[in-house]
Design a protein around this motif. Structure first.
Motif, PDB file in Angstrom:
ATOM      1  N   ILE A  52      72.909 -26.842  55.926  1.00 41.42           N
ATOM      2  CA  ILE A  52      74.129 -27.174  56.331  1.00 41.42           C
ATOM      3  C   ILE A  52      74.153 -28.386  57.122  1.00 41.42           C
ATOM      4  N   ALA A  53      75.081 -29.337  57.176  1.00 40.27           N
ATOM      5  CA  ALA A  53      75.249 -30.607  57.813  1.00 40.27           C
ATOM      6  C   ALA A  53      76.390 -30.269  58.747  1.00 40.27           C
ATOM      7  N   ILE A  54      76.171 -30.563  60.036  1.00 36.75           N
ATOM      8  CA  ILE A  54      77.281 -30.887  61.123  1.00 36.75           C
ATOM      9  C   ILE A  54      77.355 -32.009  61.391  1.00 36.75           C
ATOM     10  N   VAL A  55      78.863 -32.506  61.396  1.00 32.73           N
ATOM     11  CA  VAL A  55      79.334 -33.612  61.705  1.00 32.73           C
ATOM     12  C   VAL A  55      80.331 -33.569  62.783  1.00 32.73           C
ATOM     13  N   GLU A  56      79.791 -33.941  63.857  1.00 29.92           N
ATOM     14  CA  GLU A  56      80.506 -33.710  64.958  1.00 29.92           C
ATOM     15  C   GLU A  56      80.229 -34.816  66.337  1.00 29.92           C
ATOM     16  N   GLU A  84      70.428 -18.067  63.177  1.00 28.74           N
ATOM     17  CA  GLU A  84      70.524 -17.340  61.912  1.00 28.74           C
ATOM     18  C   GLU A  84      69.943 -17.601  60.655  1.00 28.74           C
ATOM     19  N   GLY A  85      68.947 -18.490  60.826  1.00 32.05           N
ATOM     20  CA  GLY A  85      68.143 -18.692  59.501  1.00 32.05           C
ATOM     21  C   GLY A  85      68.646 -19.951  58.925  1.00 32.05           C
ATOM     22  N   TYR A  86      69.576 -20.614  59.080  1.00 33.94           N
ATOM     23  CA  TYR A  86      70.226 -21.818  58.249  1.00 33.94           C
ATOM     24  C   TYR A  86      69.246 -23.083  58.627  1.00 33.94           C
ATOM     25  N   ASP A  87      69.148 -23.962  57.596  1.00 37.95           N
ATOM     26  CA  ASP A  87      68.720 -25.282  57.524  1.00 37.95           C
ATOM     27  C   ASP A  87      69.774 -26.166  58.162  1.00 37.95           C
ATOM     28  N   VAL A  88      69.577 -26.804  59.311  1.00 38.28           N
ATOM     29  CA  VAL A  88      70.783 -27.633  59.916  1.00 38.28           C
ATOM     30  C   VAL A  88      70.373 -29.077  60.085  1.00 38.28           C
ATOM     31  N   ILE A  89      71.328 -30.018  59.548  1.00 38.94           N
ATOM     32  CA  ILE A  89      71.050 -31.353  60.022  1.00 38.94           C
ATOM     33  C   ILE A  89      72.180 -31.793  60.808  1.00 38.94           C
ATOM     34  N   GLU A  90      72.101 -32.770  61.650  1.00 43.12           N
ATOM     35  CA  GLU A  90      73.345 -33.064  62.641  1.00 43.12           C
ATOM     36  C   GLU A  90      73.586 -34.788  62.338  1.00 43.12           C
ATOM     37  N   PHE A  91      74.825 -35.023  62.477  1.00 39.89           N
ATOM     38  CA  PHE A  91      75.354 -36.444  62.416  1.00 39.89           C
ATOM     39  C   PHE A  91      76.439 -36.558  63.444  1.00 39.89           C
ATOM     40  N   LEU A 116      73.840 -37.855  53.478  1.00 43.78           N
ATOM     41  CA  LEU A 116      73.961 -36.774  52.689  1.00 43.78           C
ATOM     42  C   LEU A 116      73.421 -36.886  51.428  1.00 43.78           C
ATOM     43  N   ASP A 117      72.708 -35.981  50.958  1.00 39.52           N
ATOM     44  CA  ASP A 117      72.067 -35.791  49.640  1.00 39.52           C
ATOM     45  C   ASP A 117      72.461 -34.420  49.029  1.00 39.52           C
ATOM     46  N   GLU A 118      71.729 -34.108  47.935  1.00 38.79           N
ATOM     47  CA  GLU A 118      72.042 -33.020  47.009  1.00 38.79           C
ATOM     48  C   GLU A 118      71.525 -31.687  47.600  1.00 38.79           C
ATOM     49  N   SER A 119      70.517 -31.887  48.831  1.00 40.98           N
ATOM     50  CA  SER A 119      69.923 -30.830  49.332  1.00 40.98           C
ATOM     51  C   SER A 119      71.042 -29.925  50.299  1.00 40.98           C
ATOM     52  N   ASP A 175      89.455 -38.577  56.370  1.00 40.11           N
ATOM     53  CA  ASP A 175      88.864 -39.680  55.361  1.00 40.11           C
ATOM     54  C   ASP A 175      87.560 -39.540  55.014  1.00 40.11           C
ATOM     55  N   PHE A 176      86.987 -38.854  55.922  1.00 42.56           N
ATOM     56  CA  PHE A 176      85.453 -38.347  55.556  1.00 42.56           C
ATOM     57  C   PHE A 176      85.504 -37.566  54.441  1.00 42.56           C
ATOM     58  N   VAL A 177      86.449 -36.319  54.270  1.00 42.44           N
ATOM     59  CA  VAL A 177      86.575 -35.522  53.221  1.00 42.44           C
ATOM     60  C   VAL A 177      86.915 -36.204  51.938  1.00 42.44           C
ATOM     61  N   LYS A 178      87.783 -37.259  51.974  1.00 44.49           N
ATOM     62  CA  LYS A 178      88.318 -38.096  50.574  1.00 44.49           C
ATOM     63  C   LYS A 178      87.044 -38.782  50.365  1.00 44.49           C
ATOM     64  N   GLU A 179      86.085 -39.308  51.194  1.00 47.63           N
ATOM     65  CA  GLU A 179      84.825 -40.221  50.745  1.00 47.63           C
ATOM     66  C   GLU A 179      84.096 -39.006  50.136  1.00 47.63           C
ATOM     67  N   LEU A 180      83.833 -37.639  50.510  1.00 48.56           N
ATOM     68  CA  LEU A 180      83.025 -36.662  49.859  1.00 48.56           C
ATOM     69  C   LEU A 180      83.520 -36.397  48.424  1.00 48.56           C
ATOM     70  N   ASN A 181      84.693 -36.656  48.498  1.00 47.38           N
ATOM     71  CA  ASN A 181      85.291 -36.519  46.958  1.00 47.38           C
ATOM     72  C   ASN A 181      84.967 -35.040  45.974  1.00 47.38           C
ATOM     73  N   GLY A 182      84.985 -34.035  47.090  1.00 45.94           N
ATOM     74  CA  GLY A 182      84.510 -32.617  46.418  1.00 45.94           C
ATOM     75  C   GLY A 182      83.119 -32.301  46.075  1.00 45.94           C
ATOM     76  N   LYS A 183      82.167 -33.321  46.513  1.00 49.75           N
ATOM     77  CA  LYS A 183      80.743 -33.096  46.286  1.00 49.75           C
ATOM     78  C   LYS A 183      80.299 -32.087  47.086  1.00 49.75           C
TER      79      LYS A 183
END
Length: 371
Positions: free
Chosen positions: A3-7, A23-30, A40-43, A60-68
């Protein structure tokens, strides 16, 4: 699961990260969306993002993600209206600050289940146009009258009211033998809009190794639907006006024009009069496009449409994802009717699809709606 947290708020970011890691999730922060887009990558399986951030906001961030990526959006009360904009971008879960960590964990689990159950999809399922409410019927009567003509139509209304469905309805009742072609002005980079609309000839620019037909040509003898027309770059508005006046266009790099025989339907949820006063939209183009204005009422003003549309969406979703037959309980129907639907039909689609996938048994209850 990664999971990526962008905050941008460090305290919020760190507290969310610690809770999810426990809770056992692998987390990266931005700390901002710009940094996230670079790394952000395919992982990454899921993105959790705030709306209000420096450099680039969450929309705008979600627009750039374009459903990926699947996205869960965090919003404060002051930005709730902006969160509704993200519905059309595919965001299905919102958390309003302050929230409990259990709410976030529940949203994550819902996203996992939905993603798992929607891997296989029957693409041949068609959506039925529903119009039971008197307000909708009045609009459709106007659409039927204008459909056989060549008059340009501008569809007005809030985001998510179903403007593209109305545009398709006009095309299907027009008797035109050409195709219905749609383009969303806000979804295409500014430097590509002109080539998308008008096409180009071989050699027009470095990568033009062959001719490409534009949307005007593809929609010949049919209908071209220009959604979010207010987002069209100002410099291209003059070219569109000239095309509408002359009824011909030049593909990029061409020396000879092509004749235009296309019905134009445009749509916007913005205040065009205000944009004209601010010199962001050409008044002469507005009058060309706005020969017949049709205002589509929001879903909250079409109460008699809500349940029939919800049932149609449910039926479509069951077929689309090969789910067991389901129906709404009485308390779910009551909740659907009392809810205000700020995101209109687009929000209703999201709510019903999610409820159909997440509910157990053949009865969708009030608590399955998450509204």
């Amino acid at each position: 699961m990664k999971i990526a947290i962008v905050e941008d708020d460090i305290n919020m970011r760190k507290s969310l990260s610690l809770a999810l890691k426990s809770e056992g999730y692998d987390v990266i922060e931005f700390r901002n969306a710009v940094d996230a887009l670079k790394k952000l990558d395919e992982s990454v399986d899921l993105v959790i993002t705030d709306i209000t951030m420096p450099k680039m906001d969450g929309i705008d961030f979600v627009k750039e993600l374009n459903g990926k990526y699947e996205v869960i959006m965090i919003t404060g009360n002051a930005t709730l209206n902006r969160a509704i904009e993200a519905l059309r971008l595919g965001v299905k879960d919102f958390l309003t600050k302050p929230f409990e960590i259990e709410d976030l964990l529940g949203a994550i689990k819902r996203n996992v289940i939905v993603k798992e159950k929607t891997k296989t999809k029957n693409k041949n399922v068609k959506h039925k146009f529903v119009a039971n409410d008197e307000n909708t019927k009045k609009v459709l009567e106007m659409a039927k009258k204008v459909a056989p003509t060549n008059a340009n139509v501008m569809l007005l209304g809030e985001s998510g009211v179903g403007k593209e469905e109305f545009a398709k309805f006009i095309h299907e009742n027009s008797g035109k033998k050409g195709k219905f072609i749609a383009i969303n002005m806000s979804a295409i980079p500014e430097n590509l809009i002109e080539s998308e609309l008008f096409g180009y000839v071989k050699g027009a620019f470095t990568d033009a190794t062959s001719d490409k037909k534009g949307l005007f040509e593809l929609a010949e003898e049919g209908t071209l639907f220009l959604d979010e027309i207010a987002e069209m770059p100002y410099n291209l508005q003059a070219k569109l006006l000239r095309v509408l006046q002359e009824r011909e266009f030049y593909p990029l790099g061409a020396t000879k024009p092509k004749k235009l025989n296309v019905r134009i339907i445009s749509a916007t949820n913005q205040d065009i009069d205000k944009l004209i006063k601010e010199n962001k939209f050409r008044e002469d183009l507005y009058y060309r496009l706005n020969t017949i204005p049709i205002k589509i009422p929001p879903l909250r003003e079409r109460k008699d449409d809500i349940i029939p549309i919800a049932k149609e969406i449910l039926k479509k979703t069951i077929k689309e994802y090969s789910l067991e037959d389901k129906k709404f309980s009485d308390d779910a129907i009551e909740r659907l009717l009392e809810y205000d639907w700020p995101g209109n039909i687009r929000e209703l689609i999201n709510v019903v699809e999610r409820a159909a996938i997440l509910s157990e048994g053949n009865l969708i209850k009030k608590e399955d709606l998450y509204i």
